[in-house]
Design a protein around this motif. Structure first.
Motif, mmCIF file in Angstrom:
data_model
loop_
_atom_site.group_PDB
_atom_site.id
_atom_site.type_symbol
_atom_site.label_atom_id
_atom_site.label_comp_id
_atom_site.label_asym_id
_atom_site.label_seq_id
_atom_site.Cartn_x
_atom_site.Cartn_y
_atom_site.Cartn_z
ATOM 1 N N SER A 51 0.835 -1.194 0.000
ATOM 2 C CA SER A 51 0.000 0.000 0.000
ATOM 3 C C SER A 51 0.873 1.248 0.000
ATOM 4 N N ARG A 52 0.245 2.360 -0.326
ATOM 5 C CA ARG A 52 0.938 3.648 -0.334
ATOM 6 C C ARG A 52 1.517 3.962 1.045
ATOM 7 N N ASP A 53 0.717 3.784 2.102
ATOM 8 C CA ASP A 53 1.181 4.104 3.449
ATOM 9 C C ASP A 53 2.348 3.224 3.871
ATOM 10 N N ALA A 54 2.303 1.941 3.476
ATOM 11 C CA ALA A 54 3.400 1.037 3.829
ATOM 12 C C ALA A 54 4.694 1.474 3.157
ATOM 13 N N VAL A 55 4.606 1.942 1.923
ATOM 14 C CA VAL A 55 5.795 2.430 1.224
ATOM 15 C C VAL A 55 6.359 3.653 1.940
ATOM 16 N N LEU A 56 5.493 4.604 2.274
ATOM 17 C CA LEU A 56 5.939 5.827 2.940
ATOM 18 C C LEU A 56 6.573 5.534 4.288
ATOM 19 N N ASP A 57 5.961 4.637 5.059
ATOM 20 C CA ASP A 57 6.509 4.285 6.370
ATOM 21 C C ASP A 57 7.887 3.671 6.240
ATOM 22 N N ARG A 58 8.037 2.772 5.270
ATOM 23 C CA ARG A 58 9.341 2.109 5.098
ATOM 24 C C ARG A 58 10.403 3.092 4.638
ATOM 25 N N LEU A 59 10.058 3.978 3.712
ATOM 26 C CA LEU A 59 11.033 4.942 3.223
ATOM 27 C C LEU A 59 11.437 5.931 4.315
ATOM 28 N N ALA A 60 10.498 6.247 5.198
ATOM 29 C CA ALA A 60 10.806 7.154 6.305
ATOM 30 C C ALA A 60 11.842 6.544 7.241
ATOM 31 N N ASP A 61 11.875 5.204 7.326
ATOM 32 C CA ASP A 61 12.835 4.522 8.199
ATOM 33 C C ASP A 61 14.252 4.555 7.622
ATOM 34 N N GLY A 62 14.387 4.726 6.308
ATOM 35 C CA GLY A 62 15.698 4.774 5.667
ATOM 36 C C GLY A 62 16.293 3.391 5.459
ATOM 37 N N GLY A 63 17.478 3.355 4.839
ATOM 38 C CA GLY A 63 18.195 2.104 4.633
ATOM 39 C C GLY A 63 17.749 1.291 3.443
ATOM 40 N N CYS A 64 16.875 1.859 2.613
ATOM 41 C CA CYS A 64 16.393 1.154 1.436
ATOM 42 C C CYS A 64 17.171 1.641 0.215
ATOM 43 N N ASP A 65 17.726 0.719 -0.565
ATOM 44 C CA ASP A 65 18.553 1.089 -1.713
ATOM 45 C C ASP A 65 17.758 1.268 -3.000
ATOM 46 N N LEU A 66 16.669 0.523 -3.135
ATOM 47 C CA LEU A 66 15.881 0.603 -4.364
ATOM 48 C C LEU A 66 14.449 0.191 -4.081
ATOM 49 N N VAL A 67 13.516 0.817 -4.784
ATOM 50 C CA VAL A 67 12.102 0.460 -4.686
ATOM 51 C C VAL A 67 11.635 -0.034 -6.044
ATOM 52 N N ILE A 68 11.052 -1.230 -6.084
ATOM 53 C CA ILE A 68 10.353 -1.696 -7.272
ATOM 54 C C ILE A 68 8.899 -1.328 -7.054
ATOM 55 N N LEU A 69 8.405 -0.383 -7.837
ATOM 56 C CA LEU A 69 7.120 0.256 -7.572
ATOM 57 C C LEU A 69 6.149 0.001 -8.714
ATOM 58 N N ASP A 70 5.052 -0.686 -8.413
ATOM 59 C CA ASP A 70 4.043 -0.995 -9.431
ATOM 60 C C ASP A 70 3.111 0.198 -9.599
ATOM 61 N N SER A 71 2.923 0.647 -10.847
ATOM 62 C CA SER A 71 2.044 1.789 -11.099
ATOM 63 C C SER A 71 0.591 1.485 -10.753
ATOM 64 N N ALA A 72 0.250 0.202 -10.583
ATOM 65 C CA ALA A 72 -1.118 -0.184 -10.227
ATOM 66 C C ALA A 72 -1.353 -0.175 -8.722
ATOM 67 N N LEU A 73 -0.340 0.155 -7.941
ATOM 68 C CA LEU A 73 -0.488 0.161 -6.482
ATOM 69 C C LEU A 73 -1.556 1.176 -6.075
ATOM 70 N N PRO A 74 -2.549 0.760 -5.253
ATOM 71 C CA PRO A 74 -3.611 1.688 -4.846
ATOM 72 C C PRO A 74 -3.049 2.921 -4.142
ATOM 73 N N GLY A 75 -3.568 4.087 -4.517
ATOM 74 C CA GLY A 75 -3.149 5.328 -3.872
ATOM 75 C C GLY A 75 -1.794 5.808 -4.297
ATOM 76 N N LEU A 76 -1.247 5.257 -5.371
ATOM 77 C CA LEU A 76 0.119 5.608 -5.756
ATOM 78 C C LEU A 76 0.228 7.037 -6.263
ATOM 79 N N ARG A 77 -0.769 7.508 -6.999
ATOM 80 C CA ARG A 77 -0.644 8.808 -7.650
ATOM 81 C C ARG A 77 -0.385 9.954 -6.664
#
Length: 248
Positions: A51-77
């Motif tokens: 989900s969009r919120d899960a992505v934001l929470d994880r990125l806020a924690d840091g330490g992620c080198d790359l995100v594979i992001l599906d354009s169909a993810l709900p709430g992505l826009r």
């Protein structure tokens, strides 16, 4: 159709050297399982976000080198509006997008996707794009992330997936765009057919496919102006002012 997991690619052993952290943000369970399994087998450390919120929470924690992001993810826009991190600290993004909506989705996201692969996915291509993005900080090929590449009045903007020659907008297919980007990043350097094929498609294809792709791109880029795309017979192709090389 998905590519074979068993294909031998140099990105597999490169990944094992670094153990990079990859966040896989995909809503479809089958695609998520496929990516998590194959990316993990290639040597990367993986995490999943649905989900969009899960992505934001994880990125806020840091330490992620790359995100594979599906354009169909709900709430992505609206993701850009809700991000909670300095853009300079944001990881590289590999966007999964349908071919027929590429030109619309990438600019609308406002996420500055570093690169993309089109759906349906081919695992060999996904791994090849990941290797390029993770080989060095901000992209492995020396291109400015989210920036503009220029040469001889030719400009390519990764934030909008658009290219121009002077004032003329180039109508490029995804494969033509990727080839042009690779040539611009390696300006004045001769690239072999194998290097081009692996960058554009994630695998080697026959000489005829590469020649046709280069020919189509050359017609669009060089129309009405000095030639920028050249052939070094027996070696490959290069982009730049002809004075820098002697083309055969």
């Amino acid at each position: 159709m998905y590519g074979s997991v068993g294909e031998k690619t140099e990105q597999a052993w490169d990944a094992r050297e670094g153990g990079r952290q990859v966040l896989i943000a995909v809503d479809d369970p089958g695609t998520l399982e496929l990516l998590t399994t194959t990316v993990g087998l290639a040597g990367y450390r993986t995490e999943a976000a649905g989900s969009r919120d899960a992505v934001l929470d994880r990125l806020a924690d840091g330490g992620c080198d790359l995100v594979i992001l599906d354009s169909a993810l709900p709430g992505l826009r609206p993701l850009e509006e809700g991000r909670r991190m300095d853009p300079a600290d944001r990881p590289a993004v590999l966007l999964l997008v349908p071919t027929d909506s590429l030109s619309r989705i990438v600019p609308e996201l406002g996420w500055e996707a570093t690169d993309y692969v089109t759906k349906p996915l081919r695992i060999a291509e996904v791994l090849a794009r990941m290797q390029v993005l993770l080989r060095g900080t901000g992209g492995t090929d020396g291109a400015p992330r989210g920036g503009v590449l220029e040469c001889g009045g030719l400009a390519l903007d990764d934030t909008t997936c658009r290219a121009r020659r002077g004032r003329r907008v180039l109508d490029l297919t995804p494969a033509e765009y990727r080839l042009l980007r690779h040539l611009l990043v390696n300006v004045n350097k001769v690239l072999s057919k194998e290097q081009i094929a692996r960058y554009v498609w994630g695998e080697y294809r026959g000489d005829n496919a590469i020649e046709q792709l280069v020919s189509r791109l050359r017609r669009k880029v060089d129309q009405g102006g000095p030639a920028l795309i050249h052939t070094r017979r027996g070696f490959g192709y290069w982009l730049g002012a002809e004075v820098n090389h002697r083309s055969a």
